[in-house]
Write a protein that holds these residues in place. Structure first.
Motif, PDB file in Angstrom:
ATOM      1  N   LEU A 102       2.079   0.734  51.182  1.00 54.95           N
ATOM      2  CA  LEU A 102       0.706   0.331  51.442  1.00 54.95           C
ATOM      3  C   LEU A 102       0.026   1.318  52.392  1.00 54.95           C
ATOM      4  N   ALA A 103       0.716   1.682  53.475  1.00 53.24           N
ATOM      5  CA  ALA A 103       0.135   2.573  54.477  1.00 53.24           C
ATOM      6  C   ALA A 103      -0.130   3.967  53.919  1.00 53.24           C
ATOM      7  N   SER A 104       0.681   4.400  52.967  1.00 57.95           N
ATOM      8  CA  SER A 104       0.515   5.739  52.397  1.00 57.95           C
ATOM      9  C   SER A 104      -0.711   5.865  51.506  1.00 57.95           C
ATOM     10  N   GLY A 105      -1.253   4.718  51.071  1.00 57.86           N
ATOM     11  CA  GLY A 105      -2.369   4.725  50.136  1.00 57.86           C
ATOM     12  C   GLY A 105      -1.946   4.712  48.682  1.00 57.86           C
ATOM     13  N   ASP A 106      -0.628   4.863  48.433  1.00 58.67           N
ATOM     14  CA  ASP A 106      -0.151   4.901  47.050  1.00 58.67           C
ATOM     15  C   ASP A 106      -0.317   3.570  46.328  1.00 58.67           C
ATOM     16  N   ALA A 107      -0.414   2.476  47.098  1.00 62.03           N
ATOM     17  CA  ALA A 107      -0.579   1.164  46.472  1.00 62.03           C
ATOM     18  C   ALA A 107      -2.037   0.867  46.120  1.00 62.03           C
ATOM     19  N   ALA A 108      -2.949   1.670  46.624  1.00 58.38           N
ATOM     20  CA  ALA A 108      -4.377   1.367  46.462  1.00 58.38           C
ATOM     21  C   ALA A 108      -4.820   1.226  45.003  1.00 58.38           C
ATOM     22  N   PRO A 109      -4.420   2.118  44.087  1.00 51.76           N
ATOM     23  CA  PRO A 109      -4.867   1.941  42.693  1.00 51.76           C
ATOM     24  C   PRO A 109      -4.410   0.623  42.078  1.00 51.76           C
ATOM     25  N   LEU A 110      -3.180   0.223  42.400  1.00 53.30           N
ATOM     26  CA  LEU A 110      -2.663  -1.041  41.867  1.00 53.30           C
ATOM     27  C   LEU A 110      -3.448  -2.223  42.430  1.00 53.30           C
ATOM     28  N   ILE A 111      -3.730  -2.189  43.714  1.00 52.20           N
ATOM     29  CA  ILE A 111      -4.477  -3.275  44.350  1.00 52.20           C
ATOM     30  C   ILE A 111      -5.907  -3.339  43.800  1.00 52.20           C
ATOM     31  N   GLU A 112      -6.542  -2.184  43.670  1.00 50.65           N
ATOM     32  CA  GLU A 112      -7.931  -2.145  43.217  1.00 50.65           C
ATOM     33  C   GLU A 112      -8.085  -2.546  41.752  1.00 50.65           C
ATOM     34  N   SER A 113      -6.994  -2.470  40.983  1.00 49.40           N
ATOM     35  CA  SER A 113      -7.072  -2.861  39.572  1.00 49.40           C
ATOM     36  C   SER A 113      -7.102  -4.367  39.385  1.00 49.40           C
ATOM     37  N   GLY A 114      -6.819  -5.115  40.461  1.00 53.58           N
ATOM     38  CA  GLY A 114      -6.810  -6.570  40.377  1.00 53.58           C
ATOM     39  C   GLY A 114      -8.176  -7.178  40.642  1.00 53.58           C
ATOM     40  N   ALA A 115      -8.270  -8.475  40.448  1.00 55.98           N
ATOM     41  CA  ALA A 115      -9.541  -9.181  40.662  1.00 55.98           C
ATOM     42  C   ALA A 115      -9.798  -9.477  42.131  1.00 55.98           C
ATOM     43  N   THR A 116      -8.745  -9.728  42.889  1.00 57.75           N
ATOM     44  CA  THR A 116      -8.928 -10.123  44.286  1.00 57.75           C
ATOM     45  C   THR A 116      -9.007  -8.936  45.233  1.00 57.75           C
ATOM     46  N   LYS A 117      -8.615  -7.748  44.762  1.00 54.30           N
ATOM     47  CA  LYS A 117      -8.690  -6.508  45.551  1.00 54.30           C
ATOM     48  C   LYS A 117      -7.846  -6.579  46.824  1.00 54.30           C
ATOM     49  N   ARG A 118      -6.722  -7.260  46.767  1.00 54.70           N
ATOM     50  CA  ARG A 118      -5.807  -7.268  47.902  1.00 54.70           C
ATOM     51  C   ARG A 118      -4.376  -7.358  47.393  1.00 54.70           C
ATOM     52  N   ALA A 119      -3.456  -6.952  48.250  1.00 54.89           N
ATOM     53  CA  ALA A 119      -2.045  -7.088  47.918  1.00 54.89           C
ATOM     54  C   ALA A 119      -1.644  -8.558  47.942  1.00 54.89           C
ATOM     55  N   THR A 120      -0.585  -8.874  47.228  1.00 54.01           N
ATOM     56  CA  THR A 120      -0.029 -10.224  47.257  1.00 54.01           C
ATOM     57  C   THR A 120       0.757 -10.405  48.552  1.00 54.01           C
ATOM     58  N   ASP A 121       0.624 -11.567  49.143  1.00 52.51           N
ATOM     59  CA  ASP A 121       1.371 -11.890  50.359  1.00 52.51           C
ATOM     60  C   ASP A 121       2.566 -12.763  49.984  1.00 52.51           C
ATOM     61  N   VAL A 122       3.604 -12.701  50.814  1.00 57.19           N
ATOM     62  CA  VAL A 122       4.776 -13.537  50.528  1.00 57.19           C
ATOM     63  C   VAL A 122       4.411 -15.015  50.483  1.00 57.19           C
ATOM     64  N   ALA A 123       3.424 -15.429  51.253  1.00 57.34           N
ATOM     65  CA  ALA A 123       3.009 -16.837  51.250  1.00 57.34           C
ATOM     66  C   ALA A 123       2.380 -17.230  49.919  1.00 57.34           C
ATOM     67  N   ASP A 124       1.701 -16.274  49.243  1.00 60.61           N
ATOM     68  CA  ASP A 124       1.139 -16.564  47.920  1.00 60.61           C
ATOM     69  C   ASP A 124       2.249 -16.912  46.935  1.00 60.61           C
ATOM     70  N   VAL A 125       3.315 -16.130  46.982  1.00 59.96           N
ATOM     71  CA  VAL A 125       4.446 -16.344  46.069  1.00 59.96           C
ATOM     72  C   VAL A 125       5.173 -17.638  46.417  1.00 59.96           C
ATOM     73  N   ALA A 126       5.407 -17.844  47.704  1.00 61.51           N
ATOM     74  CA  ALA A 126       6.145 -19.031  48.143  1.00 61.51           C
ATOM     75  C   ALA A 126       5.409 -20.314  47.813  1.00 61.51           C
ATOM     76  N   ALA A 127       4.082 -20.277  47.878  1.00 63.02           N
ATOM     77  CA  ALA A 127       3.303 -21.477  47.556  1.00 63.02           C
ATOM     78  C   ALA A 127       3.479 -21.864  46.091  1.00 63.02           C
ATOM     79  N   MET A 128       3.526 -20.869  45.199  1.00 60.88           N
ATOM     80  CA  MET A 128       3.752 -21.170  43.781  1.00 60.88           C
ATOM     81  C   MET A 128       5.167 -21.693  43.559  1.00 60.88           C
ATOM     82  N   VAL A 129       6.141 -21.092  44.221  1.00 60.69           N
ATOM     83  CA  VAL A 129       7.513 -21.581  44.113  1.00 60.69           C
ATOM     84  C   VAL A 129       7.607 -23.026  44.601  1.00 60.69           C
ATOM     85  N   ALA A 130       6.938 -23.302  45.709  1.00 58.68           N
ATOM     86  CA  ALA A 130       6.977 -24.655  46.267  1.00 58.68           C
ATOM     87  C   ALA A 130       6.390 -25.669  45.298  1.00 58.68           C
TER      88      ALA A 130
END
Length: 246
Positions: free
Chosen positions: A193-221
């Motif tokens: 993320l800090a290197s900027g290499d993740a930016a194209p992947l993030i910008e290709s999404g609708a929310t324009k942000r990286a996924t957080d572990v809490a996002d994943v855990a909430a779906m699992v829950a």
């Protein structure tokens, strides 16, 4: 009676977040992984209802030994262990066939076989109403990850989980895959993320942000809860719209 959950790879990142969410659902949680010191620290931080157990979930013998100490009743099994063990810059050249085979197999063992072996060992202990949840990855859809073993290993989880859902459905057991997008789950991801290499992947999404572990855990829950009794055989994408699961 409190439910019992097992989370593989539960010492940090997505696994730790899942353990926290399951605690909030009044589950007693066993977290497993290869590094005892990480598991013990996480268990101490999360509280007395979290039990650490260190063993390699890709090793059948280690699972057999650990099985005697694992709960006799497993209401929720979250197969989270894994991760990309080889990256493009570290993969052997195509001409080095032996090394290439070993690199791919490490990814398959870490991401697919851990889930297969843990599920096979513990499925007889899962009662009616039980839940099996696999952690997949957006890498199963490519996104530059198909050139090495991680993406294909994650992709293999999905049809296997579907067949397992059909097999266990008559027993009231659901089986689902949660497939995160790029998730800030460890130091490697933070560096990406800090290197900027993740930016194209993030910008290709609708929310324009990286996924957080809490996002994943909430779906699992949710999938682990009684409310998800009619949700099974599914791959549910948690990636902010980077990949649309339709």
């Amino acid at each position: 009676m409190p439910r019992t959950a097992i989370v593989t790879g539960g010492g940090y990142g997505i696994g730790r977040a899942v353990a926290e969410h399951l605690l909030a659902q009044d589950c007693d949680v066993v977290i497993t992984g290869r590094r005892a010191e990480i598991l013990e620290r996480t268990a101490a931080e999360l509280g007395p209802r979290v039990t650490p157990m260190a063993f390699d979930a890709s090793d059948p013998d280690a699972i057999q030994v650990a099985a005697d100490s694992l709960p006799a009743r497993v209401d929720v099994l979250v197969n989270n262990a894994g991760g990309a063990t080889e990256y493009d810059f570290a993969m052997p050249e195509r001409g080095r066939l032996k090394e290439l085979r070993e690199a791919w197999l490490r990814n398959i063992e870490a991401n697919l076989m851990t889930a297969v072996l843990m599920t096979a060992a513990l499925e007889p202990r899962i009662p009616h109403g039980g839940r099996i949840i696999m952690i997949g990855s957006i890498a199963a859809r490519g996104f530059g990850a198909g050139r090495y073993g991680y993406g294909p290993a994650k992709a293999a989880i999905e049809p296997w989980a579907t067949d397992l859902a059909l097999e266990l459905g008559p027993r009231g057991i659901t089986v689902n895959v949660v497939s995160p997008g790029f998730t800030v789950s460890n130091d490697r991801a933070l560096g990406f993320l800090a290197s900027g290499d993740a930016a194209p992947l993030i910008e290709s999404g609708a929310t324009k942000r990286a996924t957080d572990v809490a996002d994943v855990a909430a779906m699992v829950a949710f999938l682990a809860s009684p409310a998800a009794a009619q949700t099974t055989g599914q791959t549910i994408h948690v990636n902010g719209g980077t990949h649309l699961g339709r």
